[in-house]
Scaffold this active site. Structure first.
Site, mmCIF file in Angstrom:
data_model
loop_
_atom_site.group_PDB
_atom_site.id
_atom_site.type_symbol
_atom_site.label_atom_id
_atom_site.label_comp_id
_atom_site.label_asym_id
_atom_site.label_seq_id
_atom_site.Cartn_x
_atom_site.Cartn_y
_atom_site.Cartn_z
ATOM 1 N N ARG A 162 0.799 -1.250 -0.124
ATOM 2 C CA ARG A 162 0.044 -0.009 -0.111
ATOM 3 C C ARG A 162 0.958 1.053 -0.020
ATOM 4 O O ARG A 162 1.733 1.219 0.728
ATOM 5 C CB ARG A 162 -0.908 0.178 1.370
ATOM 6 C CG ARG A 162 -1.994 -0.973 1.496
ATOM 7 C CD ARG A 162 -2.685 -0.820 2.431
ATOM 8 N NE ARG A 162 -2.350 -1.001 3.785
ATOM 9 C CZ ARG A 162 -1.616 0.217 4.682
ATOM 10 N NH1 ARG A 162 -1.969 1.482 4.244
ATOM 11 N NH2 ARG A 162 -1.352 -0.148 5.653
ATOM 12 N N TYR B 229 -1.323 -3.848 -6.801
ATOM 13 C CA TYR B 229 -1.018 -4.712 -5.511
ATOM 14 C C TYR B 229 -1.976 -4.332 -4.452
ATOM 15 O O TYR B 229 -2.309 -3.393 -4.236
ATOM 16 C CB TYR B 229 0.440 -4.268 -5.228
ATOM 17 C CG TYR B 229 1.204 -5.220 -3.987
ATOM 18 C CD1 TYR B 229 1.589 -6.319 -4.588
ATOM 19 C CD2 TYR B 229 0.740 -5.165 -3.020
ATOM 20 C CE1 TYR B 229 2.328 -7.343 -3.836
ATOM 21 C CE2 TYR B 229 1.308 -5.958 -2.193
ATOM 22 C CZ TYR B 229 2.006 -7.227 -2.586
ATOM 23 O OH TYR B 229 2.517 -8.290 -1.587
ATOM 24 N N GLY C 214 -3.790 -3.777 -1.271
ATOM 25 C CA GLY C 214 -4.659 -2.928 -0.955
ATOM 26 C C GLY C 214 -5.160 -1.502 -1.811
ATOM 27 O O GLY C 214 -5.939 -0.889 -1.610
ATOM 28 N N LYS D 216 -9.442 -2.413 1.911
ATOM 29 C CA LYS D 216 -9.228 -1.190 2.554
ATOM 30 C C LYS D 216 -9.902 -0.087 2.108
ATOM 31 O O LYS D 216 -10.467 0.826 2.781
ATOM 32 C CB LYS D 216 -7.511 -0.924 2.560
ATOM 33 C CG LYS D 216 -6.664 -1.973 3.001
ATOM 34 C CD LYS D 216 -7.054 -2.349 4.357
ATOM 35 C CE LYS D 216 -6.217 -3.347 5.135
ATOM 36 N NZ LYS D 216 -6.273 -3.567 6.462
ATOM 37 N N HIS E 118 -11.082 -1.741 11.786
ATOM 38 C CA HIS E 118 -9.711 -2.550 11.259
ATOM 39 C C HIS E 118 -9.539 -3.582 12.378
ATOM 40 O O HIS E 118 -8.637 -3.462 13.433
ATOM 41 C CB HIS E 118 -8.786 -1.573 11.055
ATOM 42 C CG HIS E 118 -7.538 -2.218 10.729
ATOM 43 N ND1 HIS E 118 -6.221 -1.847 10.824
ATOM 44 C CD2 HIS E 118 -7.338 -3.441 9.891
ATOM 45 C CE1 HIS E 118 -5.207 -2.405 10.063
ATOM 46 N NE2 HIS E 118 -5.809 -3.431 9.524
ATOM 47 N N SER F 58 -1.554 -2.695 11.487
ATOM 48 C CA SER F 58 -1.131 -3.612 10.708
ATOM 49 C C SER F 58 0.260 -4.268 11.235
ATOM 50 O O SER F 58 0.972 -3.568 11.573
ATOM 51 C CB SER F 58 -0.718 -2.737 9.147
ATOM 52 O OG SER F 58 -1.786 -1.965 8.898
ATOM 53 N N CYS G 292 0.814 -6.542 13.490
ATOM 54 C CA CYS G 292 1.091 -6.789 14.864
ATOM 55 C C CYS G 292 0.364 -8.156 15.215
ATOM 56 O O CYS G 292 -0.014 -8.384 16.394
ATOM 57 C CB CYS G 292 0.367 -5.732 15.553
ATOM 58 S SG CYS G 292 1.489 -4.256 15.887
ATOM 59 N N ASP H 13 -9.184 -9.339 9.541
ATOM 60 C CA ASP H 13 -8.720 -7.949 9.242
ATOM 61 C C ASP H 13 -9.779 -6.928 9.333
ATOM 62 O O ASP H 13 -9.324 -5.661 9.929
ATOM 63 C CB ASP H 13 -7.896 -8.024 7.796
ATOM 64 C CG ASP H 13 -7.259 -6.807 7.619
ATOM 65 O OD1 ASP H 13 -6.458 -6.297 8.455
ATOM 66 O OD2 ASP H 13 -7.397 -6.028 6.523
ATOM 67 N N ARG I 133 2.366 -12.092 0.174
ATOM 68 C CA ARG I 133 1.284 -12.483 0.716
ATOM 69 C C ARG I 133 0.717 -13.627 -0.021
ATOM 70 O O ARG I 133 1.356 -14.200 -1.023
ATOM 71 C CB ARG I 133 0.373 -11.275 0.162
ATOM 72 C CG ARG I 133 0.442 -9.924 0.554
ATOM 73 C CD ARG I 133 0.120 -9.652 1.802
ATOM 74 N NE ARG I 133 0.373 -8.190 2.617
ATOM 75 C CZ ARG I 133 0.001 -7.896 3.716
ATOM 76 N NH1 ARG I 133 -1.079 -8.652 4.414
ATOM 77 N NH2 ARG I 133 0.381 -6.754 4.336
ATOM 78 N N ASP J 99 -0.362 -18.841 23.776
ATOM 79 C CA ASP J 99 -0.363 -18.604 25.357
ATOM 80 C C ASP J 99 -1.127 -17.357 25.202
ATOM 81 O O ASP J 99 -1.587 -16.970 26.479
ATOM 82 C CB ASP J 99 0.836 -18.528 25.836
ATOM 83 C CG ASP J 99 1.496 -19.664 26.336
ATOM 84 O OD1 ASP J 99 0.661 -20.632 26.605
ATOM 85 O OD2 ASP J 99 2.679 -20.088 26.032
HETATM 86 O O1 O2Y Z 1 0.445 -3.960 1.024
HETATM 87 C C1 O2Y Z 1 -0.922 -4.205 0.978
HETATM 88 O O2 O2Y Z 1 -1.355 -3.688 0.021
HETATM 89 C C2 O2Y Z 1 -1.698 -4.962 1.967
HETATM 90 S S1 O2Y Z 1 -1.907 -4.306 3.372
HETATM 91 C C3 O2Y Z 1 -2.879 -5.290 4.458
HETATM 92 C C4 O2Y Z 1 -3.266 -6.528 3.922
HETATM 93 C C5 O2Y Z 1 -4.180 -7.398 4.671
HETATM 94 C C6 O2Y Z 1 -4.577 -6.858 5.705
HETATM 95 N N1 O2Y Z 1 -4.096 -5.849 6.327
HETATM 96 C C7 O2Y Z 1 -3.481 -4.843 5.506
HETATM 97 C C8 O2Y Z 1 -3.061 -3.730 6.229
HETATM 98 O O3 O2Y Z 1 -1.965 -2.882 6.056
HETATM 99 O O4 O2Y Z 1 -3.444 -3.460 7.613
HETATM 100 MN MN MN Z 2 -5.004 -4.855 7.922
#
Ligand code: O2Y
Ligand code: MN
Length: 606
Positions: free
Chosen positions: A74, A216, A218, A225, A245, A268, A270, A293, A389, A517
């Site tokens: 993104r 690509y 998002g 998104k 989110h 993102s 985490c 997500d 991905r 855990d």
């Molecule tokens: O980099 C991208 O285009 C994808 S970003 C993404 C993809 C799946 C779930 N979450 C995210 C994010 O950036 O939060």
């Molecule tokens: Mn995300």
């Protein structure tokens, strides 16, 4: 009705829009996607023949794509909220005048689909027919986008059937920005435009999305998104619900079969996918996945918040995904999966850093170059891109919850917020009331580990509600909206709100094992919702009672005490940072309720 776009739909507005875009972008042909398996298979075969997709011998019906090195993630710097007034976009979004942007982008779109097919993808975000779902139609010149949308959303004729002749839809226009001259083809290369020509644009008043120049993730799969968060957050504000989110999981206590549904927002990268698919280390508990997500949550007639996952697949980060960190994700990608920018093994499988085993023999890296693992070379470039991905159908996840397709959604019992915080923030604490929970969401952030332009190492990069890159309007108004939603729910029906932190460090090492855990924390959250939890009241909220907390053997009582205590000095600094650096950004739109909550906690800390 006049239509030159061979449309299967009797929706006049949709047909007129498709006509208008085809006149602008001048494709060679127009194809309406029916969403069938035959369509998917045919399109993938064309992509294989063109050299863009590589079939994977080891994974049935699975394919590898390599994107252009300039088109791998993104691009927030090229993502715009083009509201009429700059104040509506707020201080945390890139704003641009919509008239100016449309003029600029229209020039780029002029003839941009030359030599290509224009695909029309009707899609539903959410189970078809769900009252919480929304319909979008993406026009794209990328067959890669079409096959990904097949997995990530419900697409095709069945969506047109629900749309009928007058239904509402969000128009999503996408072009990779690489027209072909006659007799040219892509030569097996990923087509996209240079970064300065990329635009990911949102027009919130019109509920319209225009994306140009990137193929690509998002940037291009516009249901995710762009629609499900940026535009949906605006629709949700206007209609009184929440587009977030957040992952959604179901946790069940097997002894009595009682379940709770938990939504969780983390910035993102985490570990949302890992938590959504967690395998508990404590016996007698089961976790199932509703989403990894995005969550759309609407107040129901009974006063509870009901959530759906608007997506149908996972677009997960590959590196770090392994059998021991996320076995359910690994099972989900065994077949029918699209991989992008991972490494290819000699025997036709995928590999990435952190997959749990050494690279077998010679690989082809994400750039298409030969690559051999050299553990002695600390500077060796990774074989898989850091943002590589997998796109996999959610139904392939062994832990998918039976409620994944529930039309009315699932009743949310608890909401978690979290980030990467090596110090100060305890493993878990619970808000005392809804507005305290909103306060927690508003201060979410991760500590930065490498110097950045705007922050020093150790400073916290705030990402309120993990929505900073995804909120389609002013973040101050967004905080206010959360407070309003809470006011409209009876207190006893409101989800309880928690803040978790799996990333506390002690002597430079993680103090908490994380992964499976984390079920111990979920168990306490479950019990707090159930009224059976044991908690201690502190100035920052409720914290688990140490003696009754289900401690893993690998964590000593002393360490547990440390990560479940209130670091008073740390919190004073935290709150000073919020007051002096974070909150002033939102100016007059910062709700008074949050200012009061901050002052209240500061006072209690002394
Ligand atoms: O980099 C991208 O285009 C994808 S970003 C993404 C993809 C799946 C779930 N979450 C995210 C994010 O950036 O939060
Ligand atoms: Mn995300």
């Amino acid at each position: 009705m006049s239509c030159c776009c061979n449309s299967p739909s009797n929706h006049a507005k949709l047909n007129a829009w498709v006509d208008e875009i085809s006149v602008l972008t001048e494709p060679d042909s127009i194809y309406w996607c029916d969403g069938s398996k035959a369509e998917y298979d045919e399109m993938v075969q064309t992509l294989v023949q063109s050299g863009l997709a590589t079939p994977l011998a080891k994974r049935p019906n699975s394919f590898l794509f390599r994107s252009d090195p300039s088109d791998v993630a993104r691009v927030e710097s090229r993502t715009y909220i083009a509201s009429k007034s700059q104040d509506d976009a707020g201080p945390t979004n890139n704003w641009i005048d919509p008239v100016e942007l449309k003029a600029e982008m229209s020039k780029l779109y002029k003839g941009s689909m030359h030599g290509r097919t224009m695909y029309v993808i009707p899609f539903s975000m959410g189970p078809i027919g769900s009252p919480i779902a929304k319909i979008g139609v993406e026009i794209t010149d990328s067959p890669y986008v079409v096959i990904n949308m097949h997995i990530m959303a419900r697409v095709g004729t069945k969506v047109l059937d629900v749309l009928g002749g007058v239904g509402e839809f969000v128009p999503c226009l996408h072009s990779i920005g690489k027209p072909l001259l006659s007799c040219q083809d892509d030569n097996g290369k990923w087509p996209s435009a240079p970064v300065e020509k990329k635009y990911i644009a949102h027009f919130p008043e019109e509920k319209l999305i225009w994306s140009y120049g990137s193929g690509y993730g998002g940037n291009a799969l516009l249901g995710k998104k762009c629609l499900a968060l940026r535009i949906a957050s605006v629709i949700a504000r206007d209609e009184g619900w929440l587009a977030e989110h957040m992952l959604i999981l179901k946790i069940t206590r097997e002894s009595d079969g009682k379940s709770k549904f938990i939504a969780a927002a983390f910035p993102s990268a985490c570990g949302k996918t890992n938590l959504a698919m967690l395998v508990p280390t404590i016996p007698g508990w089961k976790v199932e996945t509703v989403g990894d997500d995005i969550a759309w949550m609407r107040p129901g007639k009974d006063g509870k918040l009901y959530a759906i996952n608007p997506e149908a697949g996972f677009f997960g980060v590959a590196p770090g995904t392994a059998e021991d960190t996320n076995p359910n994700a690994m099972a989900s990608i065994k077949e029918n999966t699209i991989f992008t920018n991972v490494a290819l093994t000699e025997d036709g499988d995928i590999w990435w850093e952190g997959i749990g085993y050494d690279a077998p023999g010679k690989l082809i890296d994400w750039n298409g170059k030969e690559w051999k693992q050299d553990k002695a070379n600390k500077d060796q470039k990774p074989a898989a891109h850091g943002n590589s991905r997998f796109t996999a159908p959610a139904k392939q996840c062994p832990a998918i919850a039976p409620e994944f397709e529930a039309l009315g959604g699932v009743p949310i019992d608890a909401i978690l917020f979290g980030g990467r915080r090596p110090s100060t923030i305890p493993l878990v604490h619970q808000a005392k009331d809804w507005n305290h929970g909103v306060f927690m969401g508003s201060i979410v952030g991760s500590e930065i580990t490498a110097a950045a332009l705007d922050l020093k190492v150790g400073e916290v990069r705030r990402d309120p509600f993990a929505m900073l890159p995804f909120c389609g309007y002013h973040m101050g108004d967004y905080f206010k909206h959360w407070i309003e939603v809470g006011k409209n729910l009876p207190v006893e029906s409101q989800p309880k709100i928690f803040f978790v932190n799996w990333f506390r460090k002690k002597d430079g090492k993680f103090a908490w094992p994380g992964y499976g855990d984390n079920s111990r924390v979920l168990k306490w959250v479950f019990e707090q919702c159930d009224g059976t939890g044991k908690a201690v009241e502190t100035p920052i909220g409720y914290i688990p009672e140490i003696a009754s907390f289900d401690r893993p053997e690998s964590v000593s009582v002393d360490t547990l005490k440390e990560i479940l205590s209130v670091d008073v000095e740390g919190w004073k600094k935290e709150l000073a940072d919020v007051k002096e650096k974070h909150y002033p950004k939102f100016g007059a739109k910062l709700p008074k309720e949050l200012v009061d909550k901050l002052a209240e906690i500061q006072k209690k800390l002394g």
